[in-house]
Write a protein that holds these residues in place. Structure first.
Motif, PDB file in Angstrom:
ATOM      1  N   MET A  14       0.751  -1.284   0.020  1.00 47.63           N
ATOM      2  CA  MET A  14       0.129   0.010   0.001  1.00 47.63           C
ATOM      3  C   MET A  14       0.941   1.269  -0.035  1.00 47.63           C
ATOM      4  O   MET A  14       0.125   2.591  -0.009  1.00 47.63           O
ATOM      5  N   ALA A  15       2.107   1.254   0.208  1.00 44.28           N
ATOM      6  CA  ALA A  15       2.830   2.282   0.183  1.00 44.28           C
ATOM      7  C   ALA A  15       3.441   2.895  -1.197  1.00 44.28           C
ATOM      8  O   ALA A  15       4.150   2.102  -1.877  1.00 44.28           O
ATOM      9  N   PRO A  16       2.927   4.275  -1.598  1.00 46.40           N
ATOM     10  CA  PRO A  16       3.132   4.735  -2.801  1.00 46.40           C
ATOM     11  C   PRO A  16       4.779   4.607  -3.131  1.00 46.40           C
ATOM     12  O   PRO A  16       4.965   4.359  -4.211  1.00 46.40           O
ATOM     13  N   PHE A 106      11.705  17.943  -5.545  1.00 46.94           N
ATOM     14  CA  PHE A 106      10.421  18.330  -5.219  1.00 46.94           C
ATOM     15  C   PHE A 106       9.192  17.351  -5.007  1.00 46.94           C
ATOM     16  O   PHE A 106       8.281  17.360  -4.212  1.00 46.94           O
ATOM     17  N   GLN A 107       9.511  16.138  -5.629  1.00 42.25           N
ATOM     18  CA  GLN A 107       8.543  14.973  -5.330  1.00 42.25           C
ATOM     19  C   GLN A 107       8.669  14.559  -3.906  1.00 42.25           C
ATOM     20  O   GLN A 107       7.753  14.434  -3.272  1.00 42.25           O
ATOM     21  N   ALA A 108       9.958  14.420  -3.463  1.00 39.40           N
ATOM     22  CA  ALA A 108      10.336  13.799  -2.272  1.00 39.40           C
ATOM     23  C   ALA A 108       9.952  14.876  -0.973  1.00 39.40           C
ATOM     24  O   ALA A 108       9.511  14.424   0.054  1.00 39.40           O
ATOM     25  N   SER A 109      10.151  16.120  -1.313  1.00 40.54           N
ATOM     26  CA  SER A 109       9.821  17.285  -0.195  1.00 40.54           C
ATOM     27  C   SER A 109       8.521  17.998  -0.474  1.00 40.54           C
ATOM     28  O   SER A 109       7.839  18.276   0.519  1.00 40.54           O
ATOM     29  N   GLY A 116       0.843  12.595   1.721  1.00 39.39           N
ATOM     30  CA  GLY A 116       0.716  11.564   2.697  1.00 39.39           C
ATOM     31  C   GLY A 116       0.243  12.025   3.924  1.00 39.39           C
ATOM     32  O   GLY A 116      -0.626  11.407   4.590  1.00 39.39           O
ATOM     33  N   GLN A 117       0.418  13.379   4.497  1.00 37.59           N
ATOM     34  CA  GLN A 117       0.048  13.980   5.448  1.00 37.59           C
ATOM     35  C   GLN A 117      -1.687  14.096   5.221  1.00 37.59           C
ATOM     36  O   GLN A 117      -2.584  13.958   6.128  1.00 37.59           O
ATOM     37  N   SER A 118      -2.111  14.466   4.036  1.00 37.79           N
ATOM     38  CA  SER A 118      -3.558  14.707   3.610  1.00 37.79           C
ATOM     39  C   SER A 118      -4.424  13.378   3.717  1.00 37.79           C
ATOM     40  O   SER A 118      -5.355  13.215   4.242  1.00 37.79           O
ATOM     41  N   VAL A 170       3.857   9.028 -10.083  1.00 39.77           N
ATOM     42  CA  VAL A 170       2.758   8.274 -10.736  1.00 39.77           C
ATOM     43  C   VAL A 170       1.963   7.590  -9.319  1.00 39.77           C
ATOM     44  O   VAL A 170       0.594   7.807  -9.164  1.00 39.77           O
ATOM     45  N   PRO A 171       2.857   6.949  -8.364  1.00 39.12           N
ATOM     46  CA  PRO A 171       1.770   6.303  -7.159  1.00 39.12           C
ATOM     47  C   PRO A 171       1.150   7.261  -6.316  1.00 39.12           C
ATOM     48  O   PRO A 171       0.095   6.696  -6.125  1.00 39.12           O
ATOM     49  N   TRP A 172       1.502   8.479  -5.992  1.00 37.26           N
ATOM     50  CA  TRP A 172       0.821   9.321  -5.334  1.00 37.26           C
ATOM     51  C   TRP A 172      -0.245   9.819  -6.147  1.00 37.26           C
ATOM     52  O   TRP A 172      -1.404  10.097  -5.739  1.00 37.26           O
ATOM     53  N   ASN A 173      -0.126  10.318  -7.330  1.00 35.64           N
ATOM     54  CA  ASN A 173      -1.229  10.763  -8.352  1.00 35.64           C
ATOM     55  C   ASN A 173      -2.257   9.782  -8.709  1.00 35.64           C
ATOM     56  O   ASN A 173      -3.377  10.027  -8.697  1.00 35.64           O
ATOM     57  N   ASN A 174      -1.714   8.505  -8.402  1.00 36.10           N
ATOM     58  CA  ASN A 174      -2.685   7.479  -8.736  1.00 36.10           C
ATOM     59  C   ASN A 174      -3.862   7.256  -7.630  1.00 36.10           C
ATOM     60  O   ASN A 174      -4.860   6.629  -8.058  1.00 36.10           O
TER      61      ASN A 174
END
Length: 226
Positions: A14-16, A106-109, A116-118, A170-174
């Motif tokens: 489950m971890a993006p 930018f992706q990492a920070s 993730g916090q949202s 991609v994983p978070w936008n997904n």
């Protein structure tokens, strides 16, 4: 100790952040054995010896002296620096390399922490904190706005081609509706970013990883229902 696969990757289905590494391994044609950890097990002593941060993913390169790399975007950089001589996911020009690193940072920070916090405050925090939910959903939209401002003018983030910078998002936008809410219309609000996301998600190695993730989720749901 001999290994049939070149890499072992410690991950959670489950971890993006785990999946961006899977995408890169697939695209580069590198062999790997996933070792799935429960969220409660990422801090176990065996894993922490490999990754002192106690998070996933953690990658072990068995053909490079069991070299260990953690932090997902650091893993992506290691893979392209070491195993991408044909530049399938990387660039050659020094300025373009700087741009690639810029987008990964930018992706990492930005994307990862805010999305993730949202997700945490919307779905997992033991008490509802509307101000926190609103803050991180607003930040998630801001991140998408930054991407939109660039992708409305070009097809990819760096060098006019697919790179690890693209697949990292991609994983978070997904799972964006889980981040912002079911009412969110990705295509309507950020059309260029949506089109880019769909295009990158359809790349063979990325698509394969996303399909595997859905398969694992379905298997876990069956276990819960049994």
């Amino acid at each position: 100790m001999s290994h049939g696969k070149q890499f072992t990757i410690y991950m959670h289905y489950m971890a993006p952040n785990s999946w961006k590494v899977i995408f890169a391994l697939n695209i580069l044609g590198l062999t790997y054995e996933p070792s799935f950890l429960a969220f409660d097990d990422v801090k176990n002593p065996e894993h922490v010896r490999l990754n002192p941060n106690g998070r996933v993913p953690t990658l072990i390169d068995h053909k490079n002296g069991d070299f260990v790399v953690w932090e997902s975007d650091a893993i992506l950089l290691y893979l392209i620096d070491t195993y991408d001589p044909g530049h399938r996911l990387s660039v050659v020009d020094p300025k373009e390399k700087a741009n690639l690193n810029q987008w990964l940072m930018f992706q990492a920070s930005g994307q990862g922490p805010y999305f993730g916090q949202s997700t945490w405050f919307s779905h997992f925090h033991p008490e509802k904190l509307p101000s926190a939910i609103v803050r991180y959903q607003v930040e998630a939209r801001r991140i998408l706005g930054v991407l939109e401002s660039v992708l409305s003018k070009q097809d990819y983030l760096v060098g006019g081609k697919l790179t690890v910078a693209d697949i990292a998002f991609v994983p978070w936008n997904n799972i964006i509706r889980r981040v912002i809410g079911d009412e969110f219309d990705f295509q309507k609000e950020f059309p260029s970013t949506f089109a880019w996301h769909v295009k990158v998600a359809d790349v063979d190695g990325v698509k394969k990883g996303l399909e595997e993730r859905l398969k694992l989720i379905a298997e876990e749901e069956k276990k819960v229902q049994a």
